[in-house]
Enzyme design. Structure first.
Site, PDB file in Angstrom:
ATOM      1  N   LYS A  78      -2.953 -10.481 -10.288  1.00 45.62           N
ATOM      2  CA  LYS A  78      -2.435  -9.127 -10.073  1.00 45.62           C
ATOM      3  C   LYS A  78      -2.254  -8.464 -11.429  1.00 45.62           C
ATOM      4  CE  LYS A  78      -0.799  -6.585  -6.566  1.00 45.62           C
ATOM      5  NZ  LYS A  78      -1.224  -6.493  -5.183  1.00 45.62           N
ATOM      6  N   GLY A 179       8.095   3.525   4.219  1.00 46.06           N
ATOM      7  CA  GLY A 179       7.001   3.779   3.282  1.00 46.06           C
ATOM      8  C   GLY A 179       5.799   4.344   4.010  1.00 46.06           C
TER       9      GLY A 179
HETATM   10  P1  NAD Z   1       1.424   3.734  -1.783  1.00 51.27           P
HETATM   11  O1  NAD Z   1       1.828   3.939  -3.185  1.00 51.27           O
HETATM   12  O2  NAD Z   1       0.256   4.489  -1.253  1.00 51.27           O
HETATM   13  O3  NAD Z   1       2.654   3.990  -0.792  1.00 51.27           O
HETATM   14  C1  NAD Z   1       3.932   3.489  -0.996  1.00 51.27           C
HETATM   15  C2  NAD Z   1       4.875   4.471  -0.312  1.00 51.27           C
HETATM   16  O4  NAD Z   1       6.187   3.903  -0.303  1.00 51.27           O
HETATM   17  C3  NAD Z   1       4.973   5.817  -1.048  1.00 51.27           C
HETATM   18  O5  NAD Z   1       4.793   6.873  -0.129  1.00 51.27           O
HETATM   19  C4  NAD Z   1       6.383   5.801  -1.632  1.00 51.27           C
HETATM   20  O6  NAD Z   1       6.945   7.097  -1.757  1.00 51.27           O
HETATM   21  C5  NAD Z   1       7.106   4.937  -0.615  1.00 51.27           C
HETATM   22  N1  NAD Z   1       8.346   4.321  -1.098  1.00 51.27           N
HETATM   23  C6  NAD Z   1       8.602   3.727  -2.284  1.00 51.27           C
HETATM   24  N2  NAD Z   1       9.873   3.272  -2.318  1.00 51.27           N
HETATM   25  C7  NAD Z   1      10.413   3.576  -1.110  1.00 51.27           C
HETATM   26  C8  NAD Z   1      11.691   3.365  -0.524  1.00 51.27           C
HETATM   27  N3  NAD Z   1      12.670   2.754  -1.173  1.00 51.27           N
HETATM   28  N4  NAD Z   1      11.907   3.809   0.743  1.00 51.27           N
HETATM   29  C9  NAD Z   1      10.926   4.429   1.436  1.00 51.27           C
HETATM   30  N5  NAD Z   1       9.697   4.676   0.916  1.00 51.27           N
HETATM   31  C10 NAD Z   1       9.445   4.251  -0.332  1.00 51.27           C
HETATM   32  O7  NAD Z   1       1.201   2.136  -1.638  1.00 51.27           O
HETATM   33  P2  NAD Z   1       0.411   1.371  -0.487  1.00 51.27           P
HETATM   34  O8  NAD Z   1      -0.946   1.062  -0.982  1.00 51.27           O
HETATM   35  O9  NAD Z   1       0.622   2.045   0.814  1.00 51.27           O
HETATM   36  O10 NAD Z   1       1.197  -0.025  -0.500  1.00 51.27           O
HETATM   37  C11 NAD Z   1       2.418  -0.202   0.207  1.00 51.27           C
HETATM   38  C12 NAD Z   1       2.804  -1.680   0.179  1.00 51.27           C
HETATM   39  O11 NAD Z   1       1.755  -2.450   0.791  1.00 51.27           O
HETATM   40  C13 NAD Z   1       2.980  -2.276  -1.220  1.00 51.27           C
HETATM   41  O12 NAD Z   1       3.985  -3.268  -1.203  1.00 51.27           O
HETATM   42  C14 NAD Z   1       1.633  -2.908  -1.502  1.00 51.27           C
HETATM   43  O13 NAD Z   1       1.719  -3.933  -2.468  1.00 51.27           O
HETATM   44  C15 NAD Z   1       1.299  -3.437  -0.128  1.00 51.27           C
HETATM   45  N6  NAD Z   1      -0.122  -3.658   0.116  1.00 51.27           N
HETATM   46  C16 NAD Z   1      -1.013  -2.646   0.002  1.00 51.27           C
HETATM   47  C17 NAD Z   1      -2.358  -2.881   0.266  1.00 51.27           C
HETATM   48  C18 NAD Z   1      -3.400  -1.763   0.257  1.00 51.27           C
HETATM   49  O14 NAD Z   1      -4.489  -1.958   0.788  1.00 51.27           O
HETATM   50  N7  NAD Z   1      -3.081  -0.615  -0.313  1.00 51.27           N
HETATM   51  C19 NAD Z   1      -2.783  -4.166   0.601  1.00 51.27           C
HETATM   52  C20 NAD Z   1      -1.844  -5.184   0.731  1.00 51.27           C
HETATM   53  C21 NAD Z   1      -0.515  -4.924   0.465  1.00 51.27           C
END
Ligand code: NAD
Length: 350
Positions: A78, A179
């Site tokens: 990562k 989120g």
């Molecule tokens: P992103 O940045 O697109 O979205 C994250 C969202 O969470 C944002 O809208 C942000 O404003 C919100 N957020 C942050 N802190 C918050 C809180 N305390 N309360 C409510 N909302 C909050 O990220 P993403 O790609 O959607 O990823 C989200 C999670 O999923 C992360 O933990 C990431 O590691 C995990 N993940 C993502 C993927 C992927 O394909 N993008 C794959 C596996 C895991």
């Protein structure tokens, strides 16, 4: 460092900076036993450098486990870019990040994570070929992994609702989603189409408004989202949400979400189990994105095949839940054992 729990025998950690662009960050390679260490790049304004290091180590270890359980020929790694508060990461910084990835000669393969878009990864790709999550090649799958991550989470919710609630569909089921970014929003769309009732929160009010408008979601404050009177709680923001402070207040009977590192510590998984809350291990349920990223990188599997593999998350989780029920062992312990067994069968390659 070496004795810290988060370090957990990482093969290597690279601290990098680029004076010209102002880039600063860390790449952690936990294991290359099953193949090149694959895992996204997160851009975040960390409150300290220690917090960034802790995050990248935990995320990278999680990727080893995720890739092993998903049956991918990839190890776990990562990256984090330490963003300045209030400032976006620039194109020059993403290009500089690509040069750092390139210097690792393929030991680490990067992609999107929180705060990083497909367009950002296209900047990274100007400096290195060890990047994925940009576009599909001909008839193989690829591009933005988040719709696949969200679909995998949706399939995992189906498995959990069946195992814990005896439900064969999600009609009328109340689901709280924390989120509403790339994963959370796509997940809400899947849930909405399946007839679920959504309760949502994000620190970004515009994202909430969008969900209210399009999917009739009830919006609550970020402070309250974990404690809603719902059947399913789906964390899709940052890690560490389940801890001794939050666990006693949770009212959902199923936790199934896309965020990485949802448990602040493995003991918190035991506490959820003791409360009778069915927890879908995060790295099992959110593997849809890396399945797609790996397919793009390795150029194996059509779009249709990849969707099918992602749907297999339902079966994988159903197996873990069944074993948990039969043995009384918490699901995260069963998943960890499976991952370690698969990794033990491989050998470090870099
Ligand atoms: P992103 O940045 O697109 O979205 C994250 C969202 O969470 C944002 O809208 C942000 O404003 C919100 N957020 C942050 N802190 C918050 C809180 N305390 N309360 C409510 N909302 C909050 O990220 P993403 O790609 O959607 O990823 C989200 C999670 O999923 C992360 O933990 C990431 O590691 C995990 N993940 C993502 C993927 C992927 O394909 N993008 C794959 C596996 C895991």
């Amino acid at each position: 460092m070496f004795s810290s729990k988060a370090f957990d025998s990482h093969e290597g950690v690279t601290f990098f900076s680029d004076a010209a662009s102002g880039l600063k960050g860390i790449i952690a390679i936990h294991s290359t036993a099953l193949g090149p260490a694959a895992g996204g790049c997160r851009a975040w304004a960390y409150e300290s450098e220690e917090a960034a290091l802790h995050d990248v180590l935990r995320l990278s270890r999680g990727m080893s486990y995720k890739n092993a359980v998903a049956g991918l020929p990839m190890g776990g790694g990562k990256a984090v870019i330490i963003r300045e508060p209030g400032k976006p990461v620039t194109e020059a910084q993403f290009e500089a990040f690509g040069r750092v990835v390139d210097r690792l000669h393929g030991a680490y393969v990067t992609a999107e994570d929180v705060g990083v878009s497909v367009a950002d990864m296209a900047c990274v790709a100007r400096s290195t070929p060890y990047v994925s999550g940009i576009s599909s090649h001909g008839d193989t799958a690829g591009g933005d992994p988040s719709p696949k991550t969200a679909y995998g989470v949706y399939c995992g919710i189906l498995a959990a609702a069946k195992a814990r609630l005896g439900r064969s569909d999600l009609e009328g089921l109340r689901v709280a989603v924390q989120g509403l970014g790339s994963v959370g929003r796509h997940l809400c769309e899947n849930l909405y189409k399946a007839g679920a009732r959504l309760v949502v929160a994000d620190i970004n009010p515009a994202a909430c408004e969008n969900l209210r408008e399009h999917f009739g979601a009830e919006v609550v404050s970020p402070e309250d989202i974990l404690f809603q009177d719902v059947e399913v709680l789906s964390p899709c923001a940052m890690g560490g949400v389940f801890n001794p402070q939050s666990i006693p207040r949770i009212r959902a009977s199923v936790i199934a979400g896309g965020a990485n590192n949802q448990l602040a510590s493995p003991e918190d998984g035991l506490a959820l189990h003791a409360r009778g809350i069915l927890y879908a291990p995060d790295y099992v349920i959110n593997a849809g994105g890396i399945i797609c990223v790996a397919s793009e990188y390795l150029r194996s599997g059509s779009e249709q095949e990849v969707w099918k593999r992602v749907a297999g998350i339902e079966q994988t989780l159903a197996g873990i839940f069944a074993e948990s029920k039969a043995s009384g062992t918490p699901p995260h312990v069963i998943a960890d054992a499976l991952a370690l067994k698969r990794m033990a069968g491989g050998q470090a390659r870099h």
